[in-house]
Scaffold this active site. Structure first.
Site, PDB file in Angstrom:
ATOM      1  N   LYS A 107      28.011  53.099  39.935  1.00  0.00           N
ATOM      2  CA  LYS A 107      28.697  54.377  40.178  1.00  0.00           C
ATOM      3  C   LYS A 107      27.900  55.564  39.651  1.00  0.00           C
ATOM      4  O   LYS A 107      27.074  55.434  38.738  1.00  0.00           O
ATOM      5  CB  LYS A 107      30.122  54.328  39.625  1.00  0.00           C
ATOM      6  N   ARG A 110      33.983  43.881  37.967  1.00  0.00           N
ATOM      7  CA  ARG A 110      33.724  43.941  39.412  1.00  0.00           C
ATOM      8  C   ARG A 110      32.300  44.447  39.625  1.00  0.00           C
ATOM      9  O   ARG A 110      31.972  45.550  39.208  1.00  0.00           O
ATOM     10  CB  ARG A 110      34.761  44.887  40.049  1.00  0.00           C
TER      11      ARG A 110
END
Ligand code: HH2
Length: 270
Positions: A213, A251
């Site tokens: 991210k 994740r």
């Protein structure tokens, strides 16, 4: 069972790796690579071979600015992949739509991965697990101006309410997710990771999804100009921090490095 570790904190040995399979043309880091069912299934099986415990199948990008995918198209993308991968591994369905979650459960998924935090009743009705994630706003608008008086308290309060909803709708297996990058600045994300204990102390296992991210770019020598694929080192470092802080499901796009870390921790405790 928990083992002590070198920082003086404790690491739960039972950490699960959730490998990501994005059956999309436009996901922020791997859009288009696994858009065909055959490529998505092969990629999912590769992630299982590398040590993923769960495969998260998604047919709609939720990157900032992403547009909604029509239900029929999302079903077309994900259902054959869920069906095939469920034969080999536990599968979660990453969707914002009740109908897609229900169809995926019929196809073999046993977890509803819900970035809206609203699909608890659907998970309850289907008798499957629920990942309840916090987001401020939806993908279209969430990164325009995320604002909190106290991000940690607000996210923890929201997730605590999800536990009440879970018990109201009979969901026995719930995972709480602070929603890294969903309506949050880099500073908000860092505060949530630093105070993850506020969320783990709610009593349900915590899932963290920070893989590749953009906030990681602020810490990276590549800077914001680096591509998401160049954030794998930062991803591993931040995921190790999340595990040390008590996260129980991580994740990730890249399974192998995290598997090595978790195996090492296990061996150190044995
Ligand atoms: N992040 C993304 C998607 N789904 N689910 C949970 N529970 N937590 C997350 O942090 C999370 C999530 C975004 O990552 P990715 O799927 O790689 O990208 P895209 O939404 O562009 O497909």
């Amino acid at each position: 069972m928990r083992y002590g570790c070198w920082t003086g904190c404790e690491v739960a040995v039972s950490v699960s790796i959730m490998g990501i399979v994005n059956v999309t043309p436009d996901s922020f880091s791997d859009g288009g690579r696994y858009y065909e069912a055959k490529a998505a299934i092969a990629h999912g099986l590769d992630l299982v071979a590398e040590g993923a415990d769960i495969i998260d199948v998604g047919g709609e990008s939720t990157r900032p600015g992403a547009l909604e995918v029509p239900e029929r198209e999302e079903l077309r993308r994900v259902i054959p992949v869920v069906e095939a991968l469920s034969e080999a591994v536990r599968v979660s369905i990453d969707t914002r739509k009740a109908a897609v979650a229900q169809a995926a459960v019929r196809a073999g998924a046993t977890i509803v991965n819900d970035v809206t935090g609203r699909l608890g009743p659907v998970a309850g009705e289907c008798g499957v697990a629920w990942v309840a994630m916090h987001s401020q706003g939806d993908p279209q608008t969430m990164q325009i101006a995320p604002t909190y008086a106290d991000v940690v308290s607000e996210v923890a309060g929201y997730l605590e309410e999800r536990l009440t909803i879970a018990s109201r709708y009979g969901v026995d297996e719930v995972y709480l997710d602070p929603g890294i990058g969903f309506g949050k600045t880099a500073e908000h994300n860092l505060q949530l990771l630093a105070k993850l204990d506020r969320i783990t102390s709610l009593g349900a296992p915590v899932l963290v999804g920070l893989s590749r991210k953009s906030f990681l770019a602020t810490l990276s020598p590549f800077g914001a100009a680096g591509s998401p694929l160049e954030r794998e080192d930062q991803t591993l470092g931040a995921n190790i921090a999340a595990v040390m802080a008590g996260a129980r499901v991580i994740r990730v796009h890249e399974v192998r490095p995290l598997r090595h870390f978790l195996d090492l921790i296990k061996a150190m405790g044995a």
